[in-house]
Write an enzyme that holds these catalytic residues in place. Structure first.
Site, PDB file in Angstrom:
ATOM      1  N   HIS A 205       0.802  -1.223   0.000  1.00  0.00           N
ATOM      2  CA  HIS A 205       0.000   0.000   0.000  1.00  0.00           C
ATOM      3  C   HIS A 205       0.835   1.275   0.000  1.00  0.00           C
ATOM      4  CE1 HIS A 205       1.021  -0.064   4.257  1.00  0.00           C
ATOM      5  NE2 HIS A 205       0.621   1.196   4.336  1.00  0.00           N
TER       6      HIS A 205
HETATM    7  C1  UD1 Z   1      -2.178   5.588   5.988  1.00  0.00           C
HETATM    8  C2  UD1 Z   1      -0.871   6.010   6.672  1.00  0.00           C
HETATM    9  C3  UD1 Z   1       0.165   4.917   6.510  1.00  0.00           C
HETATM   10  C4  UD1 Z   1      -0.368   3.589   6.994  1.00  0.00           C
HETATM   11  C5  UD1 Z   1      -1.656   3.282   6.270  1.00  0.00           C
HETATM   12  C6  UD1 Z   1      -2.280   1.990   6.712  1.00  0.00           C
HETATM   13  C7  UD1 Z   1      -0.292   8.399   6.656  1.00  0.00           C
HETATM   14  C8  UD1 Z   1       0.603   9.396   6.054  1.00  0.00           C
HETATM   15  N1  UD1 Z   1      -0.322   7.206   6.037  1.00  0.00           N
HETATM   16  O1  UD1 Z   1      -1.925   5.469   4.599  1.00  0.00           O
HETATM   17  O2  UD1 Z   1       1.295   5.242   7.281  1.00  0.00           O
HETATM   18  O3  UD1 Z   1       0.585   2.581   6.756  1.00  0.00           O
HETATM   19  O4  UD1 Z   1      -2.584   4.353   6.542  1.00  0.00           O
HETATM   20  O5  UD1 Z   1      -3.432   1.725   5.986  1.00  0.00           O
HETATM   21  O6  UD1 Z   1      -0.934   8.687   7.636  1.00  0.00           O
HETATM   22  N2  UD1 Z   1      -9.488   4.893   2.101  1.00  0.00           N
HETATM   23  C9  UD1 Z   1     -10.642   4.183   2.143  1.00  0.00           C
HETATM   24  N3  UD1 Z   1     -11.177   3.906   3.378  1.00  0.00           N
HETATM   25  C10 UD1 Z   1     -10.609   4.313   4.534  1.00  0.00           C
HETATM   26  C11 UD1 Z   1      -9.413   5.048   4.459  1.00  0.00           C
HETATM   27  C12 UD1 Z   1      -8.860   5.324   3.253  1.00  0.00           C
HETATM   28  O7  UD1 Z   1     -11.192   3.798   1.132  1.00  0.00           O
HETATM   29  O8  UD1 Z   1     -11.154   4.017   5.614  1.00  0.00           O
HETATM   30  C13 UD1 Z   1      -8.886   5.183   0.783  1.00  0.00           C
HETATM   31  C14 UD1 Z   1      -9.119   6.597   0.325  1.00  0.00           C
HETATM   32  O9  UD1 Z   1      -9.351   6.573  -1.040  1.00  0.00           O
HETATM   33  C15 UD1 Z   1      -7.801   7.281   0.600  1.00  0.00           C
HETATM   34  C16 UD1 Z   1      -6.811   6.143   0.424  1.00  0.00           C
HETATM   35  O10 UD1 Z   1      -7.491   4.980   0.882  1.00  0.00           O
HETATM   36  O11 UD1 Z   1      -7.582   8.347  -0.243  1.00  0.00           O
HETATM   37  C17 UD1 Z   1      -5.568   6.332   1.234  1.00  0.00           C
HETATM   38  O12 UD1 Z   1      -5.887   6.569   2.603  1.00  0.00           O
HETATM   39  P1  UD1 Z   1      -4.957   7.509   3.531  1.00  0.00           P
HETATM   40  O13 UD1 Z   1      -5.439   7.460   4.922  1.00  0.00           O
HETATM   41  O14 UD1 Z   1      -4.795   8.819   2.871  1.00  0.00           O
HETATM   42  O15 UD1 Z   1      -3.540   6.846   3.447  1.00  0.00           O
HETATM   43  P2  UD1 Z   1      -3.108   5.325   3.548  1.00  0.00           P
HETATM   44  O16 UD1 Z   1      -2.510   4.937   2.258  1.00  0.00           O
HETATM   45  O17 UD1 Z   1      -4.205   4.466   4.099  1.00  0.00           O
END
Ligand code: UD1
Length: 387
Positions: free
Chosen positions: A224
């Site tokens: 991821h």
């Molecule tokens: C975040 C953390 C990362 C961690 C990861 C675990 C930061 C900088 N990054 O990254 O360190 O390893 O979480 O998962 O804080 N989304 C969903 N549902 C959710 C949350 C997110 O669909 O409940 C999707 C959204 O489209 C979002 C994308 O996932 O834009 C990324 O989510 P985000 O929280 O921005 O970063 P992660 O890649 O999850």
């Protein structure tokens, strides 16, 4: 308000912050230890809402026996700047309303940084759990979060001894640092016996569990990191390599929403061979534990899985150029293989020949880290002058 918050042992409650998936397994044992402490240490659980899906959040709360958050800031997804700013904007009134004796943050996600900044500017002491880890790669958003959080934190709890060296190099006094051990492993040891069998996790998604029963077992994959999945060419390359691995060893791939979205956006579905690679949605904590515990190997870019596989004694190949968790390499089962196809395939070959790393469990990854943190926090809060 959480029951524990009514105790009057401290001037104000401890505000415990979670935001994203990897925070939940770290906070669960801490909350238990705060409640079990004598006297009980009152806390309020704040969820920033950085992760909000059933799969990414609610299910993990259930699996880990976490209480419902007392406060949910519901920030959701956004750019780094907007997400961090939104957490700060919504966390500030919470601090104003509750007069906490301190704020406890865990890990390295944007919520960790944002709540640390708010507390530090308000003169509220901050305790950071999982302090001092460094990849020395500022391209990683988490590295920026770690460096700033540790500079601002008043009490820093580390998971491995070299973390204290990293902190010393950044000018952080040794007196602020406490080697507590690894709270994530507290969760793992508490839940291992309740892990969901891997076959049941596949069946729940209509996948034949026979996939797991080949002569060499099966591998588990998670990816991821933006550096691996946000660039079309890199993601295509890695899916191609995984396809080759799956010819020798069937794979179970638990897909993060970011990765699933990018596979679709870049039109890479053709690279998934369903007979050899089972795609699952993000897994609950007990499902993931069950999948990993019986796996022949794990291929990942996650920080947490590097530690969990070390604790489980399962060989782990990390598809990154660096790690902030070097103890998993020096003592555990982890090997950094980067993204080079030959390096990945050669290391898979070694493991399939039975020559994978066996490793040992590092010091203070013993299921009692949260207890040490609660004891230390109590002593520290009692002796710290108000700012
Ligand atoms: C975040 C953390 C990362 C961690 C990861 C675990 C930061 C900088 N990054 O990254 O360190 O390893 O979480 O998962 O804080 N989304 C969903 N549902 C959710 C949350 C997110 O669909 O409940 C999707 C959204 O489209 C979002 C994308 O996932 O834009 C990324 O989510 P985000 O929280 O921005 O970063 P992660 O890649 O999850």
């Amino acid at each position: 308000m959480t029951a524990a918050a009514s105790s009057g042992a401290l001037a104000g409650p401890i505000l415990c912050v979670v935001g994203a998936r990897p925070n939940f397994m770290k906070m669960a044992p801490i909350l238990r230890a705060l409640s079990d402490h004598e006297p009980p240490l009152p806390y309020l659980l704040v969820h920033t809402g950085q992760h909000y899906d059933q799969d990414m959040s609610d299910r993990l709360f259930d699996d880990l026996g976490l209480p419902r958050p007392d406060i949910n800031l519901e920030v959701g997804s956004a750019t780094h700047a907007v997400q961090t700013a939104e957490v700060m904007r919504r966390f500030e009134p919470v601090v104003d309303a509750h007069h906490p004796s301190c704020v406890v943050v865990v890990g390295d996600v944007n919520s960790t940084l944002a709540c640390t900044l708010v507390a530090a500017k308000k003169g509220v002491p901050v305790a950071h759990v999982e302090a001092g880890l460094r990849s020395h790669d500022r391209q990683m958003p988490e590295e920026v979060n770690r460096v700033v959080t540790d500079q601002l934190a008043d009490r820093l709890y580390t998971t491995e001894r070299c973390a204290a060296d990293n902190l010393a190099k950044e000018g952080i006094a040794a007196g602020r640092v406490c080697f507590a051990g690894n709270v994530m492993i507290d969760s793992l040891l508490a839940n291992r016996a309740h892990a969901r069998p891997a076959a049941a996790s596949l069946q729940a998604h209509g996948i034949d569990p026979l996939l797991l029963d080949g002569p060499r077992g099966y591998g588990v994959v998670t990816l991821h990191r933006p550096s691996n999945v946000d660039d079309a060419a890199m993601l295509e390359h890695l899916l191609g390599v995984l396809g080759k691995v799956s010819e020798a060893l069937p794979l179970v791939f638990a897909l993060h929403p970011r990765t699933r979205a990018n596979i679709e956006r870049f039109g890479l579905q053709r690279l998934i061979a369903p007979q050899r690679m089972a795609l699952l949605p993000p897994q609950g904590y007990l499902e993931m534990l069950g999948l990993m515990d019986r796996a022949t190997l794990v291929l990942t870019d996650s920080g947490g899985l590097q530690e969990e596989t070390t604790a489980l004694g399962v060989p782990c190949l990390t598809l990154r150029e660096n790690t902030e968790r070097p103890i998993t390499i020096d003592q555990g089962t982890n090997t950094l293989v980067g993204r080079d196809a030959t390096a990945i395939l050669d290391n898979v070959g070694l493991i399939l020949e039975g020559r994978g790393k066996r490793g040992r469990v590092p010091e203070r990854w013993d299921g009692r880290a949260a207890e040490r943190i609660a004891d230390d926090l109590w002593q520290w809060l009692r002796t710290t002058e108000p700012r």
